[in-house]
Every structure is written in C-alpha cells, then in structure tokens.
Scaffold this active site. Structure first.
Site, mmCIF file in Angstrom:
data_model
loop_
_atom_site.group_PDB
_atom_site.id
_atom_site.type_symbol
_atom_site.label_atom_id
_atom_site.label_comp_id
_atom_site.label_asym_id
_atom_site.label_seq_id
_atom_site.Cartn_x
_atom_site.Cartn_y
_atom_site.Cartn_z
ATOM 1 N N ASN A 83 3.613 7.343 -31.318
ATOM 2 C CA ASN A 83 2.396 8.121 -31.551
ATOM 3 C C ASN A 83 1.238 7.136 -31.534
ATOM 4 O O ASN A 83 1.416 5.939 -31.756
ATOM 5 C CB ASN A 83 2.472 8.833 -32.901
ATOM 6 C CG ASN A 83 1.443 9.941 -33.039
ATOM 7 O OD1 ASN A 83 0.701 10.252 -32.109
ATOM 8 N ND2 ASN A 83 1.391 10.540 -34.224
ATOM 9 N N HIS B 76 -1.707 3.306 -28.984
ATOM 10 C CA HIS B 76 -0.324 3.784 -29.070
ATOM 11 C C HIS B 76 0.579 2.759 -29.744
ATOM 12 O O HIS B 76 0.525 1.568 -29.453
ATOM 13 C CB HIS B 76 0.222 4.096 -27.682
ATOM 14 C CG HIS B 76 1.545 4.814 -27.711
ATOM 15 N ND1 HIS B 76 1.651 6.156 -27.987
ATOM 16 C CD2 HIS B 76 2.806 4.357 -27.529
ATOM 17 C CE1 HIS B 76 2.926 6.507 -27.962
ATOM 18 N NE2 HIS B 76 3.638 5.437 -27.678
ATOM 19 N N CYS B 77 1.397 3.244 -30.675
ATOM 20 C CA CYS B 77 2.389 2.400 -31.353
ATOM 21 C C CYS B 77 3.766 2.884 -30.936
ATOM 22 O O CYS B 77 4.145 4.026 -31.228
ATOM 23 C CB CYS B 77 2.226 2.491 -32.871
ATOM 24 S SG CYS B 77 3.498 1.586 -33.794
ATOM 25 N N VAL B 78 4.521 2.027 -30.266
ATOM 26 C CA VAL B 78 5.808 2.448 -29.720
ATOM 27 C C VAL B 78 6.805 2.777 -30.820
ATOM 28 O O VAL B 78 7.681 3.636 -30.643
ATOM 29 C CB VAL B 78 6.365 1.346 -28.785
ATOM 30 C CG1 VAL B 78 6.669 0.077 -29.565
ATOM 31 C CG2 VAL B 78 7.621 1.835 -28.055
#
Length: 267
Positions: free
Chosen positions: A125, A119-121
C-alpha cells in the site's frame, strides 16, 4: 497525501493477496514462535513467573505491531477530493504553486503525489496522510518487538548451556541470531528516520527537496526552514493527534482532515 484509485475495500483485498504481505506476517509469526517457545522457554521456562511476564510482554508487542500493520495495509492513504480546486491567492501567499497533473487531468494539492512515489512493498500500500500514523506505530512496535526478541535470544545464548555439537541446534541459533540482528538494525534505523521526518513535518520527497533548498540558501547567505515545520510538538500532534493518550492507537485518526491544506510556519 497519496493520489490513488479505488476505495479502502479494494486496497484491503489487494494488500492481503500480496506475497510480500504474506511474507511479512510469516516473519512475525516465526519470530514470535521462536522467541517464546524456543529461546524464552529454554532460558527461563514459560511456567515460571519471570518467563510468563516476558511472554506476556512479547505477545503484547507483537499483537500491537500486527494490529497497526493491518491498519496501515488496509487503510486508504488518502486521495484528492473530486471537488478540489486550488486557491491561487492562498497558494502564492504560502510560496506554493498550483500543480496540474496531466495523467489524472486535475489539479493536485501542494503536498500530494502519486501512489508509486509513496508505495511500501511490505504493506502493499502507499503510505499517505490517511495511514501514516498506523505505519509509524507499526514500525515503532516492530522495533520494540525485534529488540526484545534479540535480547531474549542473547540471554538464552549466553546464560544457558546448549548442545552446539548437534548441527541442527547450531544452525537454528546462527540463523535466528542473524535474522534478529538484521531486523533490529533495519527496522530500528527506519524508525529513527521516520521520527526525524515526523518531528520536522516532512515527507521523504520533501526531505530530498529540502536538501537542495538548504544548499541554495546557504550559497546565497540565507537560512532555510521547511515551510510546514511548526516545531516538534505541533508536528507530532499533526500526525498522532492532540491527545497523547491516543498517540499509540492506529485507529484514532479523527483529527485528520482532507489533506489539501496544511498550516505553514511564519518564518
């Protein structure tokens, strides 16, 4: 490949509603506005040929970054097909083990992980097989844009006179300099890291596993090579595509398969 629930529409709606995404877009807008209408305009003037050329180049970099950002945030990073079933013989031949996920109650392909692991904040997504190309293009354009803005800022700072005796002017240049330097350093470092992973056909998790595997191989007098590392050219083509003219287009993903099978090296 990331394992996720819900489709692309749900992912898009969630991403747009994220405060981190709104903050990221706000930073893009702030950097773009200050670069063009404060630093570049004061340095060369937007009405001059040189100023207009720089403005066009900055606008192109920001537009390309924003488009790739939207693609990475809205795209489905990939999911395990409902019909997936592991091929035990093929997996053993590749030195892999079939993995059963107790949480999902299903088998998962060798290189797949849950969304929380990728997950990439900033795009709200997960970064997976389906949107990794858009993500790395976004990081590339963000690095170019940040460095370009920082150079314009420095040219304005060093080559023009300023009213730094006015506190507000001094604070604007101090804050802008810190922000542009920080962005250029962090995003540039992120780009270098992902170029390394791209050229070795690794995920971040696989890199951590490879560090231990290299240590064990060295300890036993052997040489380790990542099983999916096919060489820089093939590794890059696997993600960006076989046509070099489409490498910088985040929507050119027709070469991507379902992400359940990958070619391995013979070594």
């Amino acid at each position: 490949m990331a394992r996720r629930r819900g489709g692309p529409a749900a992912a898009s709606a969630t991403a747009v509603a994220s405060p981190a995404v709104v903050g990221t877009v706000a930073v893009m807008a702030l950097v773009y506005y200050s670069t063009l209408f404060v630093f570049l305009d004061h340095w060369l003037g937007l009405g001059t040929p040189a100023g207009a050329a720089h403005a066009a180049a900055v606008s192109l970099a920001v537009a390309a970054c924003f488009f790739a950002f939207v693609c990475a945030a809205a795209a489905d990073p990939g999911s395990v097909p409902a019909s997936f079933a592991p091929d035990a013989e093929a997996a053993q031949g590749q030195g892999l083990k079939s993995r059963y996920c107790d949480k999902c109650c299903m088998f998962k392909p060798p290189r797949s992980h849950h969304c929380k692991d990728h997950h990439c904040v900033w795009i709200n997504n997960c970064v997976g097989y389906g949107n990794y190309k858009a993500f790395i293009i976004c990081v590339l354009n963000a690095t170019i844009g940040s460095l370009y803005s920082f150079v314009i800022f420095l040219c304005d700072l060093l080559l023009k006179e300023h009213e730094f005796h006015i506190l507000s002017v001094k604070m604007v240049y101090i804050l802008a300099g810190v922000l542009l330097f920080f962005l250029s350093l962090t995003i540039g470092s992120l780009l270098c890291w992902h170029i390394y992973l791209l050229c070795h056909n690794m995920t971040t998790i696989e890199y951590r596993e490879a560090v231990r595997a290299k240590w064990l191989a060295k300890k036993s007098g052997q040489k380790y090579r990542h099983r999916f590392d096919l060489g820089p050219r093939k590794n890059i083509q696997m993600i960006l595509g076989p046509n070099i003219l489409c490498w910088l287009c985040p929507t050119a993903t027709g070469h991507l398969k379902d992400g359940t099978e990958f070619q391995i090296t013979n070594n």
